[in-house]
Design an enzyme around this catalytic site. Structure first.
Site, PDB file in Angstrom:
ATOM      1  CB  ALA A   1      14.916  -3.951  -5.016  1.00 51.87           C
TER       2      ALA A   1
ATOM      3  N   GLY B   1       0.809  -1.216   0.000  1.00 50.00           N
ATOM      4  CA  GLY B   1       0.000   0.000   0.000  1.00 50.00           C
ATOM      5  C   GLY B   1       0.834   1.253   0.000  1.00 50.00           C
TER       6      GLY B   1
ATOM      7  CG  HIS C   1     -35.005  18.723  -7.780  1.00 44.45           C
ATOM      8  ND1 HIS C   1     -34.377  19.915  -7.485  1.00 44.45           N
ATOM      9  CD2 HIS C   1     -36.227  18.763  -7.152  1.00 44.45           C
ATOM     10  CE1 HIS C   1     -35.187  20.646  -6.728  1.00 44.45           C
ATOM     11  NE2 HIS C   1     -36.317  19.979  -6.511  1.00 44.45           N
TER      12      HIS C   1
ATOM     13  CB  ALA D   1      -2.296   7.856  -5.216  1.00 45.03           C
TER      14      ALA D   1
ATOM     15  CB  VAL E   1       4.050   6.852   1.351  1.00 41.82           C
ATOM     16  CG1 VAL E   1       3.655   8.166   2.019  1.00 41.82           C
ATOM     17  CG2 VAL E   1       5.504   6.520   1.676  1.00 41.82           C
TER      18      VAL E   1
ATOM     19  N   GLY F   1       2.922  26.731   4.522  1.00 41.92           N
ATOM     20  CA  GLY F   1       2.763  26.231   3.162  1.00 41.92           C
ATOM     21  C   GLY F   1       1.365  26.455   2.643  1.00 41.92           C
TER      22      GLY F   1
END
Length: 479
Positions: free
Chosen positions: A119, A44, A447, A323, A46, A184
């Protein structure tokens, strides 16, 4: 370390089990390929374990808490509006575990091999995988690098302590901050400011003086109004003067855009930071793979790198670190490997912020359309006059459309308000198909519903919005 003497052969290896990696693996299995995922942490990635899912659990909780006054109007609940951080944390862990188990189950049912470990490339067709004292070597026909990215703290805050927080650290706190300073203006920072304020934290936001909120000017104006309404104080920082972190809190001092020195003291400082691609530990650069100046892997339309056996997707490639991009690229990469024609066009990736209410931006803003020299007309519709908004008590926000005044092709749709995220799929489809105004006006709309606002705003392009209080066409048509 024990080095395996025999190299094992694999068809397709995907390095990274995040949204892009596992989606690519499942699609590859559906296309008849034999697939192996190598993941050194949790399946999954981060997104599921530290990013999208935990953060949206907090924004969901905050949105629900913000409804307490309306629920009392409906005769539900009482004024005892307590918030239990421990329960929210337990719920977050439960959801993450369920989703992670679901991903692993999907991989198992699709006969996808999952190898745990780190890896490292040994050649352009060979990798080694280290897991504790075990080291195995795998030769492959193709490999997809889907290792994602990691946050990088801005230089002034590199030597941070426990009170300066990245997103994944913020959502692991045991209790709410007393006063959270958010530095930020990206979507993560705005979500944090909005949700933690709704949960009961005092919030101050410090923006870069060169940048406003990152949306269309009308959305930015409405978001600023809502922040002010919720007592979220916003500053514009022209220059950071100093910061002081102690065991009890943090103080930052800065020069504002008005060249006035300001100091803010809070219990914690949140910084979403920049993100850098997770590539260094792979050792791929020594094989001469083409990379940008920022370190991203250069890819072609099939997600293939300059080395034919190596593909790359997600945050290790240029473009928005989302993602949705990784998932799309992953599916396209394996389709190409399987011999199918593919295309990934990032033009209309929706910009989404799960603020209260949420924001969605797709296509050109009014200003960017004018900068391109387009002849446009613009319409806005306030959600306060939408019937379902009145029923639900979620009347804040607006929807805005920019279209070509000559061709009537819609170039941009922007919304702040309840239902924006769910409606964003329709916005993207309209722009992808180069829809005209009539394509929006012709269909029937449920509606009462928030989606009627899309019909109203497009009808407003020619001054025919039924429920708008403004009747002057000049307020709708700008050329």
């Amino acid at each position: 370390m024990v080095v395996g003497e025999i190299s094992q052969e694999r068809n397709l290896i995907i390095i990274g089990g995040g949204p892009g990696g596992y989606s690519a693996a499942i699609r590859a299995a559906q296309l008849g390929l034999s697939v192996t995922i190598i993941e050194q942490a949790h399946m999954g990635g981060v997104c599921l374990n530290e990013g999208c899912i935990p953060s949206k659990i907090f924004t969901h909780a905050a949105a629900k808490r913000s409804e307490s006054a309306h629920l009392q109007d409906l005769g539900i609940g009482n004024s005892d509006n307590l918030f239990d951080m421990k329960k929210l944390s337990d719920y977050k862990s439960k959801v993450i575990h369920q989703l992670r188990s679901g991903v692993e189950s999907l991989c198992k049912s699709n006969k996808i091999e999952i190898i745990r470990g780190k890896a490292t490339f040994l050649a352009i067709d060979k990798i080694g995988v280290e897991n504790g004292h075990q080291f195995d070597i795998f030769e492959f026909e193709q490999v997809i690098i889907a290792t994602g990215s990691s946050p990088s703290m801005p230089a002034p805050f590199k030597d941070k302590g426990e009170r300066i927080l990245f997103p994944h650290e913020l959502f692991k706190l045991d209790q709410l901050p007393d006063h959270l300073i958010v530095r930020g203006q990206d979507y993560i920072a705005l979500e944090v400011a909005s949700s933690f304020a709704a949960l009961g934290t005092q919030v101050s936001v410090v923006l870069d003086y060169k940048a406003a909120f990152p949306f269309d000017e009308s959305i930015n104006k409405e978001l600023s109004r809502l922040f002010k309404k919720r007592k979220i104080k916003v500053y514009k920082e022209m220059e950071l003067i100093s910061f002081d972190e102690t065991k009890d809190g943090i103080t930052i001092s800065f020069l504002t855009d008005n060249k006035v020195e300001e100091s803010i003291s809070g219990s914690h400082l949140f910084i979403s930071g920049t993100r850098t691609p997770n590539l260094d530990s792979l050792g791929i650069s020594r094989f001469g793979i083409a990379q940008t100046n920022e370190g991203f892997i250069k890819i072609d339309v099939n997600m293939r790198s300059s080395i034919p056996t190596i593909y790359a997707i997600g945050d290790v490639t240029e473009g928005p670190m989302l993602a949705v991009k990784a998932i799309k690229q992953g599916k396209a990469a394996v389709a190409s490997i399987a011999g199918e024609q593919t295309e990934v066009d990032p033009t209309f990736i929706p910009v989404v912020a799960h603020t209260i209410p949420p924001v969605v931006s797709v296509g050109l803003t009014e200003q960017s359309a004018r900068d391109y020299g387009l002849a446009i007309r613009v319409s806005q519709f306030a959600l306060g006059t939408n019937g379902y908004a009145a029923i639900t008590g979620k009347k804040d926000g607006l929807i805005k459309v920019i279209s070509d005044s000559t061709t009537e092709i819609i170039h941009g749709i922007h919304m702040i308000g309840e239902g924006a995220v769910e409606m964003s799929g329709s916005f993207v489809q309209l722009l992808e198909m180069a829809a005209k105004e009539e394509d929006v006006k012709f269909p029937h709309y449920a509606h009462p519903a928030f989606n009627e606002a899309l019909l109203e705003v497009v009808e407003g392009l020619i001054g025919q919005s039924i429920h708008s209080t403004t009747v002057n066409k000049a307020d709708y048509i700008k050329i």
